[in-house]
Design a protein around this motif. Structure first.
Motif, PDB file in Angstrom:
ATOM      1  N   SER A   1       8.202 -11.615  15.213  1.00 45.38           N
ATOM      2  CA  SER A   1       8.164 -13.301  15.334  1.00 45.38           C
ATOM      3  C   SER A   1       9.550 -14.129  14.904  1.00 45.38           C
ATOM      4  O   SER A   1      10.478 -14.907  15.516  1.00 45.38           O
TER       5      SER A   1
ATOM      6  N   SER B   1       5.758 -20.491  20.293  1.00 46.60           N
ATOM      7  CA  SER B   1       4.488 -19.477  20.342  1.00 46.60           C
ATOM      8  C   SER B   1       4.538 -19.072  19.199  1.00 46.60           C
ATOM      9  O   SER B   1       3.672 -18.456  18.772  1.00 46.60           O
TER      10      SER B   1
ATOM     11  N   MET C   1       2.917 -18.171  15.498  1.00 45.54           N
ATOM     12  CA  MET C   1       2.511 -17.012  14.384  1.00 45.54           C
ATOM     13  C   MET C   1       2.898 -16.030  13.498  1.00 45.54           C
ATOM     14  O   MET C   1       2.432 -15.989  12.060  1.00 45.54           O
TER      15      MET C   1
ATOM     16  N   PHE D   1       0.204 -15.334  22.006  1.00 41.96           N
ATOM     17  CA  PHE D   1       1.205 -14.861  21.390  1.00 41.96           C
ATOM     18  C   PHE D   1       1.826 -13.836  22.671  1.00 41.96           C
ATOM     19  O   PHE D   1       2.961 -14.079  23.268  1.00 41.96           O
TER      20      PHE D   1
END
Length: 640
Positions: free
Chosen positions: A36, A77, A81, A106
């Motif tokens: 992420s 997203s 996450m 995700f």
């Protein structure tokens, strides 16, 4: 069936242990943080780059409106996450269902993003790098069950292919490239999954082994409660805790009476089951206090001095009501620590000492260690700790008590006895150190030392040309457990060149009652080697006649108890006469101990008892004193 199980295992549709599931979720959360972060930074750069190019005229507003919202959705997203994965790792949040849903969300956003952007690039004649990147992010950084990887990858490539083919018919090269990429990412995904499975199972096995080791380190194998190492460490921590008033604390040592009978009747497996039951009884009586299995049928407790007798009675009653068929009880010794310097190992020994002081008192079940026991306790500890140095430094000496022939009164043999002349406690009585050494299974050290000294004395007498007198040696029944006694005696005799007829091996009646297989084998070895076997203390136990039936001896030593209150006691005379006649009838010679009066001597002589021993003929004495009395004519030796 085997093929089906292998297929299930390959596709990842087998059931997993909770540990493996947790391992996968934790692994995905850790990967999720790195992944992420990369996506967040990448999409921030793409958004800023798009607006910069719009301002510089390199991109149109239409292009920005078509691409930037997608960058922003992927950015959001990834941010969701990251936040969830971070709180998850920090244990602020650990909802597995939410975690898995966020991973799926995700991944779907990433794949949709990759498909759409690569479709736009393909329409312009460019490569589909974005789709490949998103697939690597999704299937190589995150771990999926193979069945999900195959399904998601295949659907993603199929959708992408259909979309592209509708705009520009795909060439053969494009089809081949898509297929190769699909295989490569699929192989990487499967490899990642199976590698994680192996790691998870390996870690789970290590975790289980570690749990077992931790449990073994702090718990007792038989009862499941604390072992002594853990008990001592926790008790010491409690003693050192300034918030604990140690003057109100007690160490308790619990001993189950007659538990040996339970083992003999039901066997050791049921015996161990019963020990576990008793452990639960102790836990129920002392909830929250420190308890441990000390050894065999013994437990220790460190608890507040509150209703102790009531709690112990609760345990005693539970033991009696256990329907064991054996009348068992509970003896308890207690010790109150005097200060914070008290060591739990010493405190337990004090409580144990107090317990054993009442072990044979049927009307007393509880005893607290006091100052009157202190001297005896430290004498006992001194014996245990100094047996080796006492042997090395010569504090343990051999004393010889004369044995005479009843008919002639001449010296026909000697009994070797141990005496300990200690520099701290002075002359220790045989009872004060022999019983202690037997209790702690150290008696073989003393007995082997006495054997060695006797052989050395005989060797010296032989070198001086003196008349050699046979010596009887009394071995403890525990010697037969600790050593191959027959071999040790034979080795010592050969080393010093001593003839076998000069050593008589004495075995007590009480030792034979236990019917120990090792002892019986050793007796057979002694007899095969040519040693004389003497039955010591006949009549001191309750199974004398049974011993005579089962074993073969050369000499019967009649216990001195037969001569107590001898004078004028016709019943004692008749019993002695019968015992001596019985010995003759079964081929045994007789020696009577404890002869102190001429009346007893004359009676035993008249009944045919061959040998006599007792204070009438001499107390145990050092070798030098014995030799002096031989020289001055007090004793006249018989030739062997």
């Amino acid at each position: 069936m085997i093929l089906f199980r292998k297929l299930k295992k390959f596709l990842g549709i087998e059931s997993f242990s909770p540990y493996t599931k947790d391992y996968f979720d934790n692994s995905n959360m850790r990967s999720g943080i790195y992944l992420s972060c990369v996506v967040i930074l990448l999409e921030l750069w793409m958004i800023l780059s798009a607006f910069y190019r719009l301002l510089t005229g390199k991109r149109t507003a239409v292009w920005v409106l078509r691409h930037v919202p997608l960058y922003f959705v992927l950015f959001l997203s990834a941010l969701v996450m990251f936040l969830h994965a971070y709180t998850f790792i920090k244990k602020k949040k650990n909802n597995w269902k939410v975690s898995r849903r966020i991973n799926v969300f995700f991944s779907i956003v990433s794949l949709a993003f990759g498909i759409y952007i690569s479709w736009l690039d393909y329409a312009k004649g460019e490569q589909f790098i974005t789709l490949i990147t998103m697939m690597i992010f999704t299937f190589c950084f995150l771990t999926w069950r193979p069945v999900y990887s195959i399904l998601m990858l295949t659907v993603s490539f199929a959708v992408f292919y259909i979309m592209c083919d509708a705009v520009i018919p795909a060439t053969f090269a494009t089809k081949v490239n898509l297929f190769i990429i699909w295989i490569a990412i699929m192989m990487a995904s499967l490899s990642s999954y199976h590698l994680k499975i192996r790691e998870a199972k390996k870690d789970e096995n290590l975790e289980q082994v570690n749990e077992i080791l931790v449990k073994l380190a702090i718990s007792d194998e038989v009862t499941g409660i604390s072992n002594m190492n853990y008990f001592r460490s926790q008790a010491l921590a409690k003693i050192m805790d300034r918030n604990v008033d140690i003057s109100k604390m007690l160490f308790l040592f619990l001993d189950i009476s007659h538990f040996k009978g339970y083992n003999e009747r039901y066997g050791f497996i049921q015996g161990n089951d019963f020990l576990r039951k008793v452990a639960h009884f102790v836990e129920d009586a002392f909830p929250g206090d420190l308890i441990a299995h000390f050894s065999n049928d013994n437990y220790v407790v460190f608890a507040k001095d509150e209703e102790i007798l009531k709690k112990l009675e609760h345990i005693r009653t539970a033991i009696k009501n256990a329907d064991s068929g054996i009348h068992m009880g509970l003896k308890v010794g207690a010790y109150r620590p005097q200060d914070r310097e008290c060591l739990p190992v010493v405190a337990c020994d004090h409580a144990r000492y107090a317990c054993y002081s009442i072990k044979k008192l049927f009307d007393k079940n509880y005893c607290e260690y006091d100052s009157s026991m202190n001297q005896d306790f430290y004498r006992k500890q001194h014996v245990i700790n100094n047996i080796d140095s006492a042997i090395t430094d010569g504090y343990i000496k051999v004393y010889y008590q004369p044995v005479v022939t009843a008919k002639t009164g001449k010296l026909c043999g000697l009994e070797a006895l141990a005496r300990w002349d200690d520099p701290i406690f002075g002359f220790l009585t045989p009872d004060s150190f022999i019983k202690t050494l037997e209790e702690y299974h150290l008696i073989h050290k003393l007995d082997m030392h006495i054997l060695e000294k006797v052989c050395l004395d005989l060797k010296e007498e032989k070198s001086l040309g003196h008349v050699l007198l046979p010596v009887s040696l009394n071995f403890s029944s525990l010697d037969f457990d600790a050593l191959d006694l027959a071999k040790e005696v034979e080795r010592c005799m050969r080393r010093h060149g001593i003839e076998k007829n000069l050593i008589h091996v004495e075995i007590t009646e009480t030792a034979l009652v236990e019917n120990d297989g090792k002892l019986q084998k050793a007796m057979e070895d002694f007899r095969r080697a040519g040693y004389a076997l003497w039955l010591d203390d006949f009549g001191s136990g309750y199974s004398g006649l049974n011993v005579l039936k089962e074993y073969e001896f050369d000499m019967m030593k009649i216990d001195m108890k037969f001569l107590q209150n001898f004078s004028g006691n016709e019943k004692a005379r008749q019993i002695l006469r019968s015992v001596i006649n019985l010995a003759k009838e079964i081929g045994m010679k007789t020696l009577t101990e404890g002869v102190e009066t001429e009346e007893a001597r004359d009676f035993l002589k008249s009944t045919g008892c061959e040998k006599l021993q007792g204070y009438l003929f001499g107390k145990p004495m050092p070798r030098t004193e014995l030799l002096q009395k031989i020289q001055d004519g007090t004793y006249i030796p018989e030739a062997v």
